[in-house]
Motif scaffolding. Structure first.
Motif, PDB file in Angstrom:
ATOM      1  N   GLU A   8       0.834  -1.210   0.000  1.00 32.65           N
ATOM      2  CA  GLU A   8       0.000   0.000   0.000  1.00 32.65           C
ATOM      3  C   GLU A   8       0.869   1.259   0.000  1.00 32.65           C
ATOM      4  O   GLU A   8       0.554   2.233  -0.689  1.00 32.65           O
ATOM      5  N   LYS A  11       2.251   1.772  -3.491  1.00 33.19           N
ATOM      6  CA  LYS A  11       1.264   2.343  -4.409  1.00 33.19           C
ATOM      7  C   LYS A  11       1.147   3.852  -4.201  1.00 33.19           C
ATOM      8  O   LYS A  11       1.021   4.598  -5.171  1.00 33.19           O
ATOM      9  N   GLU A  12       1.233   4.299  -2.954  1.00 34.00           N
ATOM     10  CA  GLU A  12       1.210   5.736  -2.682  1.00 34.00           C
ATOM     11  C   GLU A  12       2.434   6.425  -3.292  1.00 34.00           C
ATOM     12  O   GLU A  12       2.320   7.494  -3.891  1.00 34.00           O
ATOM     13  N   SER A  15       2.058   6.546  -7.072  1.00 35.45           N
ATOM     14  CA  SER A  15       1.073   7.541  -7.515  1.00 35.45           C
ATOM     15  C   SER A  15       1.629   8.960  -7.397  1.00 35.45           C
ATOM     16  O   SER A  15       1.255   9.842  -8.167  1.00 35.45           O
ATOM     17  N   LEU A  23      -3.353   3.193 -11.073  1.00 39.20           N
ATOM     18  CA  LEU A  23      -2.662   2.100 -10.397  1.00 39.20           C
ATOM     19  C   LEU A  23      -3.640   1.113  -9.758  1.00 39.20           C
ATOM     20  O   LEU A  23      -3.249   0.294  -8.940  1.00 39.20           O
ATOM     21  N   SER A  24      -4.893   1.173 -10.156  1.00 37.63           N
ATOM     22  CA  SER A  24      -5.915   0.336  -9.534  1.00 37.63           C
ATOM     23  C   SER A  24      -5.703  -1.159  -9.803  1.00 37.63           C
ATOM     24  O   SER A  24      -6.117  -1.996  -9.006  1.00 37.63           O
ATOM     25  N   VAL A  26      -2.669  -2.623 -10.172  1.00 36.52           N
ATOM     26  CA  VAL A  26      -1.307  -3.015  -9.818  1.00 36.52           C
ATOM     27  C   VAL A  26      -1.350  -4.176  -8.828  1.00 36.52           C
ATOM     28  O   VAL A  26      -2.111  -4.161  -7.868  1.00 36.52           O
ATOM     29  N   THR A  27      -0.536  -5.187  -9.102  1.00 31.78           N
ATOM     30  CA  THR A  27      -0.398  -6.334  -8.202  1.00 31.78           C
ATOM     31  C   THR A  27       1.079  -6.526  -7.891  1.00 31.78           C
ATOM     32  O   THR A  27       1.932  -5.852  -8.479  1.00 31.78           O
ATOM     33  N   ASP A  28       1.372  -7.477  -7.028  1.00 32.02           N
ATOM     34  CA  ASP A  28       2.782  -7.736  -6.736  1.00 32.02           C
ATOM     35  C   ASP A  28       3.497  -8.348  -7.933  1.00 32.02           C
ATOM     36  O   ASP A  28       4.712  -8.315  -8.013  1.00 32.02           O
ATOM     37  N   SER A  30       3.117  -7.150 -11.011  1.00 34.93           N
ATOM     38  CA  SER A  30       3.243  -6.114 -12.045  1.00 34.93           C
ATOM     39  C   SER A  30       4.705  -5.775 -12.295  1.00 34.93           C
ATOM     40  O   SER A  30       5.474  -5.535 -11.363  1.00 34.93           O
ATOM     41  N   LEU A  36       3.965  -0.963 -15.235  1.00 33.38           N
ATOM     42  CA  LEU A  36       3.716   0.366 -14.672  1.00 33.38           C
ATOM     43  C   LEU A  36       4.173   1.487 -15.596  1.00 33.38           C
ATOM     44  O   LEU A  36       3.798   2.632 -15.402  1.00 33.38           O
ATOM     45  N   VAL A  67       6.849  -5.423  -8.789  1.00 40.01           N
ATOM     46  CA  VAL A  67       6.441  -4.820  -7.521  1.00 40.01           C
ATOM     47  C   VAL A  67       6.727  -5.796  -6.383  1.00 40.01           C
ATOM     48  O   VAL A  67       7.193  -5.405  -5.309  1.00 40.01           O
TER      49      VAL A  67
END
Length: 79
Positions: A8, A11-12, A15, A23-24, A26-28, A30, A36, A67
């Motif tokens: 989390e 992702k911040e 962004s 980025l909705s 996005v997984t580990d 990705s 990305l 990620v």
């Protein structure tokens, strides 16, 4: 800090470094570059933000392609 909390926070960071990027999904799994759309500048900015946020130094030999790689790298150094 759990891997979910690290995810989390990442992702911040992403962004902030890549404003306007959706980025909705996005997984580990990705890929940082093809998934990305990072380039050398966004990777550098992300690395600096990660170092500041987590107090973890990212070395030049780090194998960070996804990620999930970044999450594992941070988690190992926080343990």
């Amino acid at each position: 800090m759990t891997k979910e909390e690290i995810f989390e926070s990442l992702k911040e960071i992403f962004s902030t470094v890549m404003p306007g990027k959706d980025l909705s999904d996005v997984t580990d799994g990705s890929d940082l570059f093809t998934g990305l759309g990072m380039d050398s500048l966004t990777l550098l900015l992300s690395s600096l933000a990660i170092e500041n946020k987590f107090g973890v130094r990212i070395t030049s030999d780090a194998k960070l392609q996804t990620v999930g790689n970044v999450i594992d790298y941070i988690a190992e150094r926080l343990a």
